[in-house]
Write an enzyme that holds these catalytic residues in place. Sequence first.
Site, PDB file in Angstrom:
ATOM      1  N   ASP A   1       0.835  -1.209   0.000  1.00 55.96           N
ATOM      2  CA  ASP A   1       0.000   0.000   0.000  1.00 55.96           C
ATOM      3  C   ASP A   1       0.863   1.250   0.000  1.00 55.96           C
ATOM      4  O   ASP A   1       0.478   2.279   0.567  1.00 55.96           O
ATOM      5  CB  ASP A   1      -0.925  -0.021   1.229  1.00 55.96           C
ATOM      6  CG  ASP A   1      -2.012   1.042   1.145  1.00 55.96           C
ATOM      7  OD1 ASP A   1      -2.577   1.412   2.200  1.00 55.96           O
ATOM      8  OD2 ASP A   1      -2.293   1.536   0.025  1.00 55.96           O
TER       9      ASP A   1
ATOM     10  N   GLU B   1     -11.453   4.331  -0.144  1.00 60.21           N
ATOM     11  CA  GLU B   1     -11.769   4.670   1.243  1.00 60.21           C
ATOM     12  C   GLU B   1     -12.598   5.948   1.352  1.00 60.21           C
ATOM     13  O   GLU B   1     -12.298   6.956   0.738  1.00 60.21           O
ATOM     14  CB  GLU B   1     -10.477   4.835   2.074  1.00 60.21           C
ATOM     15  CG  GLU B   1      -9.404   5.720   1.471  1.00 60.21           C
ATOM     16  CD  GLU B   1      -8.402   4.926   0.648  1.00 60.21           C
ATOM     17  OE1 GLU B   1      -8.755   3.885   0.100  1.00 60.21           O
ATOM     18  OE2 GLU B   1      -7.257   5.384   0.535  1.00 60.21           O
TER      19      GLU B   1
ATOM     20  N   ASN C   1      -5.591  -0.494  -3.816  1.00 56.78           N
ATOM     21  CA  ASN C   1      -5.656   0.522  -4.880  1.00 56.78           C
ATOM     22  C   ASN C   1      -5.331   0.043  -6.289  1.00 56.78           C
ATOM     23  O   ASN C   1      -4.847   0.818  -7.113  1.00 56.78           O
ATOM     24  CB  ASN C   1      -4.703   1.692  -4.563  1.00 56.78           C
ATOM     25  CG  ASN C   1      -4.854   2.214  -3.178  1.00 56.78           C
ATOM     26  OD1 ASN C   1      -3.926   2.141  -2.375  1.00 56.78           O
ATOM     27  ND2 ASN C   1      -6.021   2.736  -2.861  1.00 56.78           N
TER      28      ASN C   1
HETATM   29  O1  LIG Z   1      -0.921   7.231  -3.084  1.00 61.10           O
HETATM   30  C1  LIG Z   1      -1.419   6.459  -2.262  1.00 61.10           C
HETATM   31  N1  LIG Z   1      -0.687   5.808  -1.375  1.00 61.10           N
HETATM   32  C2  LIG Z   1       0.738   6.025  -1.322  1.00 61.10           C
HETATM   33  C3  LIG Z   1       1.171   5.637   0.051  1.00 61.10           C
HETATM   34  C4  LIG Z   1       2.370   5.974   0.469  1.00 61.10           C
HETATM   35  C5  LIG Z   1       2.811   5.615   1.833  1.00 61.10           C
HETATM   36  O2  LIG Z   1       4.005   4.857   1.748  1.00 61.10           O
HETATM   37  C6  LIG Z   1       5.112   5.736   1.911  1.00 61.10           C
HETATM   38  S1  LIG Z   1       6.132   5.642   0.526  1.00 61.10           S
HETATM   39  C7  LIG Z   1       7.221   4.355   0.803  1.00 61.10           C
HETATM   40  C8  LIG Z   1       7.193   3.572   1.957  1.00 61.10           C
HETATM   41  C9  LIG Z   1       8.113   2.561   2.072  1.00 61.10           C
HETATM   42  N2  LIG Z   1       9.032   2.322   1.123  1.00 61.10           N
HETATM   43  C10 LIG Z   1       9.043   3.087   0.016  1.00 61.10           C
HETATM   44  C11 LIG Z   1       8.155   4.105  -0.168  1.00 61.10           C
HETATM   45  C12 LIG Z   1       4.584   7.129   2.098  1.00 61.10           C
HETATM   46  O3  LIG Z   1       5.382   7.848   2.985  1.00 61.10           O
HETATM   47  C13 LIG Z   1       3.184   6.852   2.619  1.00 61.10           C
HETATM   48  O4  LIG Z   1       3.192   6.578   3.992  1.00 61.10           O
HETATM   49  C14 LIG Z   1      -2.881   6.277  -2.199  1.00 61.10           C
HETATM   50  C15 LIG Z   1      -3.668   7.202  -2.883  1.00 61.10           C
HETATM   51  C16 LIG Z   1      -5.043   7.088  -2.835  1.00 61.10           C
HETATM   52  N3  LIG Z   1      -5.834   8.034  -3.555  1.00 61.10           N
HETATM   53  O5  LIG Z   1      -7.087   7.946  -3.564  1.00 61.10           O
HETATM   54  O6  LIG Z   1      -5.239   8.956  -4.178  1.00 61.10           O
HETATM   55  C17 LIG Z   1      -5.680   6.084  -2.104  1.00 61.10           C
HETATM   56  C18 LIG Z   1      -4.888   5.156  -1.422  1.00 61.10           C
HETATM   57  O7  LIG Z   1      -5.457   4.147  -0.702  1.00 61.10           O
HETATM   58  C19 LIG Z   1      -3.495   5.237  -1.465  1.00 61.10           C
HETATM   59  O8  LIG Z   1      -2.764   4.284  -0.800  1.00 61.10           O
HETATM   60 MG   LIG Z   2      -3.988   2.626  -0.270  1.00 55.82          MG
END
Ligand SMILES: O=C(NC/C=C/[C@H]1O[C@@H](Sc2ccncc2)[C@H](O)[C@@H]1O)c1cc([N+](=O)[O-])cc(O)c1O
Ligand SMILES: [Mg+2]
Length: 228
Positions: A155, A213, A184
Site C-alpha cells: 500500500d 476509502e 488501490n
Molecule cells: O498514493 C497512495 N498511497 C501512497 C502511500 C504511500 C505511503 O508509503 C510511503 S512511501 C514508501 C514507503 C516505504 N518504502 C518506500 C516508499 C509514504 O510515505 C506513505 O506513507 C494512495 C492514494 C489514494 N488516492 O485515492 O489517491 C488512495 C490510497 O489508498 C493510497 O494508498
Molecule cells: Mg492505499
Amino acid sequence: SGTTRPMRILHYVQRSAKCGDVLSVISAIDSFCSKVEWAMNVGDKKGEILDAVVLETRPRYVLELGTYCGYSTMRIARLLPPGARLITIEMNSHYAQVAKELFQHAGLDAQDKSAEKRPAGPTCKVELLLGSSSVLIPQLKKKLDIDKFDLVFIDHWKVSYLPDTRLLEECGLLKSGSVLLADNVTCPGAPDYLEYVRNSPRYRSQYFPSQLEYLQVEDGVEKSVFLG
Ligand SMILES: O=C(NC/C=C/[C@H]1O[C@@H](Sc2ccncc2)[C@H](O)[C@@H]1O)c1cc([N+](=O)[O-])cc(O)c1O
Ligand SMILES: [Mg+2]
C-alpha cells in the site's frame, strides 16, 4: 507551520478513542476521515477484505509496505496470534512518528526497530522500520532473522508495487502459498503490477472489488498467491 493531516488524525484519536482499545482507534480514524478530512487509509470497506484475508491466511510473518498513519497496521495486528511478527516499512519519519503514537494510544505492542537501544529479539508484534522498501527488503533476512513472509500487504507508492514484488521474489522472501494483498489496484491503480501478477504463472491472482476509502469511487484489492 500549522498541523499536518496525520497530526490532526492523531489529535482526534487522542481526544476521542479509548486508550488501549485498538478497535476504538480504528473506528475513530474512520469517523474522522469520513466526516472531517479524507486520508489515504485502506478504510473500513476494503479493511473488511483485508481482515478476511488475514484471518484466512493465519500468517506468522507479515510485511506491510507503506505504514502512513498505521491504520492498516493496526487492523492486521489486532488479528494476529501472539508470536506472530508484523514488519511495517515507512520512509517518511513524520508519518512513522504519528503511527507510533497511534500504536501507543491503541496499546499495541510496537517497537521502532530503527531505535538504537532495543531489547534483543522480537519482543513485540509490530516492528516499524524507517527507510525505503527497496533498500530495506534486501536487508530483512539478516537484520530481522526472518526467512519468508506468509502475507505481504502492499500500500505504498503505486509505481513501487511491481519492482518491490520482484525484489521480494529475488530475495527469497516468498514461499509457496505466500499471499500478496495489494491496495488501490483500480484507484489510483497499479497497472504494471496487475498485469504481472495476473499473467505470471508464478501467481494465482484474484480481484476483490470495493470502493475507495470513504468515497463512492470504485477501487479494489488484488490477492495474489505465490506458487513458488
Ligand atoms: O498514493 C497512495 N498511497 C501512497 C502511500 C504511500 C505511503 O508509503 C510511503 S512511501 C514508501 C514507503 C516505504 N518504502 C518506500 C516508499 C509514504 O510515505 C506513505 O506513507 C494512495 C492514494 C489514494 N488516492 O485515492 O489517491 C488512495 C490510497 O489508498 C493510497 O494508498
Ligand atoms: Mg492505499
